[in-house]
Motif scaffolding. Structure first.
Motif, short mmCIF file in Angstrom:
data_model
loop_
_atom_site.label_atom_id
_atom_site.label_comp_id
_atom_site.label_asym_id
_atom_site.label_seq_id
_atom_site.Cartn_x
_atom_site.Cartn_y
_atom_site.Cartn_z
N LEU A 21 5.44 4.64 -18.55
CA LEU A 21 4.75 3.89 -17.51
C LEU A 21 3.99 2.72 -18.11
N SER A 22 4.21 1.55 -17.58
CA SER A 22 3.64 0.33 -18.14
C SER A 22 2.43 -0.15 -17.35
N LYS A 23 1.40 -0.61 -18.05
CA LYS A 23 0.23 -1.15 -17.38
C LYS A 23 0.57 -2.43 -16.62
N GLU A 24 1.62 -3.14 -17.05
CA GLU A 24 2.01 -4.36 -16.37
C GLU A 24 2.49 -4.10 -14.94
N ASP A 25 2.97 -2.88 -14.70
CA ASP A 25 3.46 -2.53 -13.36
C ASP A 25 2.43 -1.77 -12.54
N ALA A 26 1.24 -1.62 -13.07
CA ALA A 26 0.27 -0.68 -12.50
C ALA A 26 -0.01 -0.88 -11.02
N ASP A 27 -0.20 -2.12 -10.56
CA ASP A 27 -0.54 -2.31 -9.16
C ASP A 27 0.55 -3.03 -8.37
N ASN A 28 1.74 -3.14 -8.97
CA ASN A 28 2.82 -3.81 -8.24
C ASN A 28 4.15 -3.08 -8.35
N TRP A 29 4.12 -1.78 -8.70
CA TRP A 29 5.36 -1.07 -8.92
C TRP A 29 6.11 -0.74 -7.63
N ASN A 30 5.42 -0.80 -6.50
CA ASN A 30 6.07 -0.54 -5.23
C ASN A 30 6.11 -1.81 -4.39
N PRO A 31 7.30 -2.27 -3.98
CA PRO A 31 7.40 -3.53 -3.22
C PRO A 31 6.77 -3.47 -1.84
N ALA A 32 6.29 -2.30 -1.42
CA ALA A 32 5.58 -2.20 -0.15
C ALA A 32 4.26 -2.96 -0.18
N GLY A 33 3.81 -3.34 -1.38
CA GLY A 33 2.59 -4.13 -1.50
C GLY A 33 1.51 -3.43 -2.30
N VAL A 34 0.51 -4.20 -2.70
CA VAL A 34 -0.56 -3.67 -3.54
C VAL A 34 -1.35 -2.54 -2.85
N PRO A 35 -1.76 -2.69 -1.59
CA PRO A 35 -2.53 -1.59 -0.98
C PRO A 35 -1.79 -0.26 -0.96
N PHE A 36 -0.49 -0.27 -0.65
CA PHE A 36 0.24 0.99 -0.65
C PHE A 36 0.44 1.50 -2.07
N ALA A 229 -1.47 -4.32 6.33
CA ALA A 229 -0.62 -3.98 7.47
C ALA A 229 0.59 -3.18 7.01
N SER A 230 1.17 -3.59 5.87
CA SER A 230 2.29 -2.85 5.31
C SER A 230 1.86 -1.44 4.91
N CYS A 231 0.69 -1.32 4.29
CA CYS A 231 0.18 -0.01 3.87
C CYS A 231 -0.03 0.91 5.07
N MET A 232 -0.65 0.38 6.12
CA MET A 232 -0.90 1.19 7.32
C MET A 232 0.41 1.63 7.96
N ASN A 233 1.42 0.75 7.91
CA ASN A 233 2.72 1.11 8.45
C ASN A 233 3.35 2.23 7.63
N TYR A 234 3.26 2.11 6.31
CA TYR A 234 3.84 3.13 5.43
C TYR A 234 3.11 4.46 5.56
N LEU A 235 1.82 4.42 5.88
CA LEU A 235 1.06 5.65 5.99
C LEU A 235 1.06 6.24 7.40
N TRP A 236 0.97 5.37 8.42
CA TRP A 236 0.76 5.87 9.78
C TRP A 236 1.82 5.41 10.78
N GLY A 237 2.64 4.43 10.42
CA GLY A 237 3.67 3.95 11.34
C GLY A 237 5.02 4.49 10.95
N LYS A 238 5.88 3.60 10.44
CA LYS A 238 7.19 3.99 9.91
C LYS A 238 7.32 3.38 8.52
N PRO A 239 7.47 4.18 7.46
CA PRO A 239 7.78 5.62 7.41
C PRO A 239 6.67 6.58 7.87
N GLY A 240 5.39 6.18 7.74
CA GLY A 240 4.33 7.05 8.23
C GLY A 240 4.13 8.32 7.42
#
Length: 287
Positions: A21-36, A229-240
């Motif tokens: 696991l790389s520190k360079e990917d720490a907050d951007n490893w998921n394309p859903a965005g930084v909050p997710f 908005a993307s994070c809220m969708n991933y947590l509570w919308g779709k995929p949820g």
């Protein structure tokens, strides 16, 4: 007891997997965005101290277990949790190396759990474990059943979540079987596990939320409306992811509940193939 009641029950088996696991990917490893991404990172904060707490709470009762299959399951459970601890320490170190205050948050979790061990009796500690094990298994089910959650994510980070999710499902009934074996299924047992379930979830999420916000703030994305908005969708919308586990959290209150009444054993059909693939990838990456 429960070791023979559920034909779909899978016996846990610890697998010595490692992830680069790389520190360079720490907050951007998921394309859903930084909050997710930082929400998932926040969950990792809890595992080192949390897994140790789980192991300790079962160890308190281990000498009371006479069922040989359950004793074997406990041994494998301990092995899995120990390896989860090791790899999430690696994960969390990558976050620390990237400049996130994860060490401070981990210290708060560790101090809280040590306080719980000091103040509360063993049965309450075990009740905390079965509540949070149900949560992690339910989250793991969501990770494995909705590919959108890890779609196009950096492979090492997604793999550690796939691995952890599989093994959380695989051993989801072990702590609960210990609970049933030592506490029975009477009114007192039900009252303790139900009451502690409420308390454990409230305390857990009351820590997740500020830790999550703190990590996003450190990423300088706190005002990123699109990311949230993307994070809220991933947590509570779709995929949820959180929306989908809510019925499982409520199902825990049924008097006759057992984790393996939720039959998702098919999700583990490819676990050996997946594990070998991860081993090969790590070997290549570190050659």
């Amino acid at each position: 007891m429960s070791t023979v009641e559920f034909k779909n029950k899978v016996a846990p088996l610890h697998r010595n997997l490692k992830f680069k696991l790389s520190k360079e990917d720490a907050d951007n490893w998921n394309p859903a965005g930084v909050p997710f991404t930082q929400f998932m990172n926040t969950l990792s904060i809890f595992f080192p101290a949390g897994e140790k707490f789980f192991m300790d709470s079962i160890q308190n009762y281990r000498d009371q277990i006479t069922d040989p299959q359950l004793q074997k399951d406990i041994k494998e459970f301990m092995g899995q949790e120990a390896l989860h601890t090791r790899e999430h320490l690696v994960y969390n170190q990558a976050l620390i190396d990237a400049g996130f205050p994860v060490d401070k948050y981990m210290d708060r979790v560790e101090k809280l759990l040590k306080r719980v061990q000091k103040v509360f009796p063993n049965d309450v500690q075990l009740a905390v474990t079965i509540s949070l094990e149900h949560l992690t298994a339910s989250l793991g089910n969501t990770v494995l059943t909705d590919p959108k959650l890890m779609e196009d994510a950096e492979k090492n980070f997604s793999n550690i979540w796939y691995w952890h999710s599989m093994e959380e499902i695989e051993h989801k009934g072990v702590a609960y079987d210990v609970w049933n074996d030592v506490m029975g299924k009477g009114l007192y047992s039900y009252s303790v596990r139900s009451g502690v379930h409420i308390l454990a979830q409230v305390v857990f999420w009351s820590l997740v939320i500020p830790f999550h916000i703190g990590l996003v703030r450190k990423s300088k994305k706190l005002s990123n409306a699109k990311g949230w908005a993307s994070c809220m969708n991933y947590l509570w919308g779709k995929p949820g992811a959180l929306r989908r586990i809510f019925p499982d959290m409520l199902d825990y209150f049924r008097p006759g509940f057992h984790p393996w009444q939720h039959d998702n054993s098919k999700l583990l059909d490819q676990i050996d193939e997946f594990s070998q693939s991860v081993k090969n990838e790590y070997k290549q990456a570190t050659a």
